[in-house]
Design a protein around this motif. Structure first.
Motif, short mmCIF file in Angstrom:
data_model
loop_
_atom_site.label_atom_id
_atom_site.label_comp_id
_atom_site.label_asym_id
_atom_site.label_seq_id
_atom_site.Cartn_x
_atom_site.Cartn_y
_atom_site.Cartn_z
N ARG A 156 5.38 2.34 13.54
CA ARG A 156 4.88 1.78 12.28
C ARG A 156 3.36 1.88 12.26
N THR A 157 2.80 1.62 11.10
CA THR A 157 1.34 1.62 11.00
C THR A 157 0.73 0.46 11.76
N ILE A 158 1.44 -0.68 11.80
CA ILE A 158 0.97 -1.85 12.53
C ILE A 158 1.37 -1.70 14.00
N PRO A 159 0.48 -1.90 14.98
CA PRO A 159 -0.84 -2.52 14.85
C PRO A 159 -2.02 -1.55 14.86
N ASP A 160 -1.77 -0.25 15.20
CA ASP A 160 -2.92 0.65 15.38
C ASP A 160 -2.69 2.04 14.82
N GLY A 161 -1.85 2.15 13.79
CA GLY A 161 -1.65 3.42 13.12
C GLY A 161 -0.30 4.05 13.41
N ALA A 162 0.24 4.76 12.43
CA ALA A 162 1.54 5.39 12.56
C ALA A 162 1.47 6.64 13.44
N ILE A 213 0.84 -1.21 0.00
CA ILE A 213 0.00 0.00 0.00
C ILE A 213 0.87 1.24 0.00
N ARG A 214 1.95 1.22 0.77
CA ARG A 214 2.83 2.38 0.88
C ARG A 214 3.54 2.67 -0.44
N HIS A 215 3.93 1.64 -1.17
CA HIS A 215 4.71 1.85 -2.39
C HIS A 215 3.86 1.92 -3.66
N GLY A 257 1.31 10.73 4.97
CA GLY A 257 0.81 9.99 3.82
C GLY A 257 -0.49 10.53 3.26
N PRO A 258 -0.92 9.97 2.10
CA PRO A 258 -2.08 10.51 1.39
C PRO A 258 -3.42 9.87 1.73
N TYR A 259 -3.42 8.83 2.60
CA TYR A 259 -4.65 8.08 2.80
C TYR A 259 -5.55 8.68 3.88
N LEU A 271 -12.14 10.66 6.85
CA LEU A 271 -11.76 9.26 7.02
C LEU A 271 -10.25 9.14 6.89
N THR A 272 -9.70 8.20 7.65
CA THR A 272 -8.26 7.95 7.62
C THR A 272 -8.00 6.46 7.62
N CYS A 273 -7.08 6.02 6.78
CA CYS A 273 -6.71 4.61 6.73
C CYS A 273 -5.59 4.35 7.73
N VAL A 274 -5.66 3.22 8.42
CA VAL A 274 -4.64 2.87 9.39
C VAL A 274 -3.29 2.63 8.72
N SER A 275 -3.29 2.35 7.42
CA SER A 275 -2.04 2.13 6.69
C SER A 275 -1.38 3.44 6.25
#
Length: 537
Positions: free
Chosen positions: A520-526, A69-71, A308-310, A299-303
């Motif tokens: 990191r994004t895992i486990p609950d967001g960057a 997803i990041r790349h 980032g753009p999500y 809305l925001t994606c946990v990834s």
């Protein structure tokens, strides 16, 4: 081995594996095209590329998915499908070379891979019928027959215990039905291309009822409209993210290789489970005729990595979810309800788990029907999706929803929790520099630094900017449009020549300062502060 049994020397010796490889590619193409056409009669998701791709996504470690997803962003699914086709092509070449010496073994290999596709198709969470195996089976049979036929045109006989030297003698004699091979290969390529094109065309047309149902939707005027956006909530600064993100530019992160196209006229939503005293099944019209609310929600994606753009902000129209649950007799845990998790299921088999307490604590959690003044786009969940402000999408924003079950966190782990992500995921306070871009080369003098900050359901109280290792300086905030939306900010900077690092941080309305600690994004967001490096000329 006697001299008359030796392989032909020179180019002829290389011709056999080369033509075998070509035969394998043609057989693989034939198998995929046949399966594509057959999937029209079953369902598009039964196509082996889609089924195997979905299985690959399910088995991929969370860290790898996050990397993809990041790349690759929203192109991650296209990259995955391309990778699957490339791997299948390599395997097809290998089976073709094998078939050039052992016809039956090569054909059996094609059938084996068809079995893998069939198992993947019937094993998908959204599979409801053994018929999902049919496209892979038919494709494999067609591919195996073609490979067996092309290998035969090479003039090679199958080796066996009774006739150990027939294959060697045939090869040594140079027996090769050139005309038959070329005609068969050309005919197979043309037929496969036609089958694939027809399959693609029919697959595209298969959702016409869903498209027609969306075009027929007229969203009623909401009983509770969104408040007017303050005039100064949207700054006129080049390069800053617009306050409202357009539907076509809104981020999309999900596991669906094919976007589900659901007919709103046949769609149903079931509400059931623990503590539901009055289970219901609702149609799309049932929801349209309920009292609707309209809200601006980010809305925001946990990834989403730091900066980032999500993340995106839109105006949503829907049914208040807490009211619907209350009508079914549901009570939150704080009021004695037995269920603390609301599991949402999508038509593609995705499952998301949301804390019942947050859904029913007064925030504008909704079943959304509209986005930015129109029915939901298919990519964003038409006909209905779920939204819960303040929670990351993987625990709150189920698209193409068709089932809501009240249960507990102890008794059920949804899709992402099984893969190492946190059960509960409130959105973290974040800020981002939109302009200048990383490695920009602005001129010395006045430079406007600007971006957005968000802390859904808490709101943003302050944004600060630091130049290099200097002091933190307060940025100008755009007018507040609500605690569930992001907030634009700007900082006029007198830029001196040379390289500089710009850093931003935000403070939410609870007084919580955005943490500097990078996670990191895992486990609950960057988490962490966003920085950009620029060179002032």
């Amino acid at each position: 081995m006697r001299d008359d049994e030796k392989e032909p020397a020179g180019p002829r010796r290389l011709l056999r594996p080369a033509l075998g490889a070509l035969s394998g590619l043609l057989a693989g193409f034939c198998a995929l095209a046949t399966a594509e056409l057959a999937s029209v009669a079953v369902r598009p998701q039964a196509s082996p590329v889609v089924a195997v791709g979905g299985a690959a996504i399910d088995m991929t470690p969370a860290a790898v998915k996050d990397w993809a997803i990041r790349h690759f962003g929203t192109s991650d699914k296209l990259v995955l499908q391309g990778g699957i086709v490339a791997v299948l092509a390599v395997i097809a070449v290998g089976l073709g070379v094998l078939a050039s010496r052992f016809r039956r073994a090569g054909a059996a290999g094609v059938l084996a891979f068809g079995t893998i596709g069939a198992v993947a198709a019937t094993g998908r969470p959204d599979s409801t019928s053994p018929a999902d195996a049919l496209p892979s089976v038919l494709g494999a049979v067609a591919g195996a027959l073609l490979l067996y036929t092309l290998a035969g045109r090479l003039g090679l006989a199958e080796r066996s215990e009774q006739e150990p030297c027939i294959g060697q003698l045939a090869a040594a004699s140079g027996s090769f039905d050139r005309r038959g091979f070329v005609l068969t290969a050309v005919a197979a390529a043309a037929a496969s291309a036609a089958a694939g094109a027809v399959g693609r065309s029919l697959t595209g047309a298969s959702g016409k009822d869903a498209v027609a149902s969306r075009e027929a939707v007229v969203l009623p005027r909401p009983a509770s409209p969104a408040r007017a956006v303050p005039a100064r909530a949207a700054l006129r600064i080049a390069g800053i993210s617009p306050f409202i993100t357009g539907n076509t530019g809104f981020y999309r992160v999900d596991t669906a290789l094919l976007v589900p196209k659901v007919d709103a006229t046949t769609w149903r939503l079931r509400v059931h489970g623990r503590g539901v005293r009055r289970p219901v099944v609702l149609s799309f019209d049932d929801l349209l005729h309920r009292e609707l609310i309209e809200r601006d929600i980010t809305l925001t994606c946990v990834s989403n990595e730091v900066g980032g753009p999500y993340a995106g902000n839109a105006r949503w129209v829907g049914v208040r979810l807490a009211d619907l649950l209350a009508e079914c007799g549901v009570r939150p845990p704080s009021k004695g309800g037995p269920a603390d998790q609301l599991v949402a299921r999508s038509v593609d088999g995705m499952t998301l788990g949301t804390p019942v307490e947050e859904v029913m604590d007064g925030r504008d959690a909704m079943l959304a029907l509209g986005m930015n003044g129109e029915p939901l786009p298919f990519e964003h969940g038409f006909p209905v999706r779920m939204l819960v402000p303040g929670l990351y999408g993987y625990v709150s924003a189920c698209k193409w929803i068709e089932d809501l079950e009240l249960t507990t966190f102890d008794s059920y782990d949804p899709y992402w929790v099984k893969r190492g992500w946190a059960r509960r995921a409130p959105v973290k306070t974040q800020s981002r520099i939109d302009t200048p871009k990383p490695f920009a080369r602005p001129r010395a003098g006045p430079v406007m630094v600007a971006g957005v900050a968000w802390a859904q359901h808490r709101g943003i109280d302050k944004v600060e900017v630091r130049v290099d290792d200097g002091p933190w300086q307060e940025a100008r905030l755009a007018d507040d449009a609500g605690r569930d939306t992001w907030r634009q900010w700007s900082f006029p900077w007198q830029a001196a020549k040379g390289g500089h690092t710009l850093t931003v941080r935000a403070t939410d309305r609870t007084g919580l300062l955005q943490t500097e600690r990078r996670t990191r994004t895992i486990p609950d967001g960057a988490s962490g502060w966003h920085s950009v490096v620029v060179t002032v000329e």
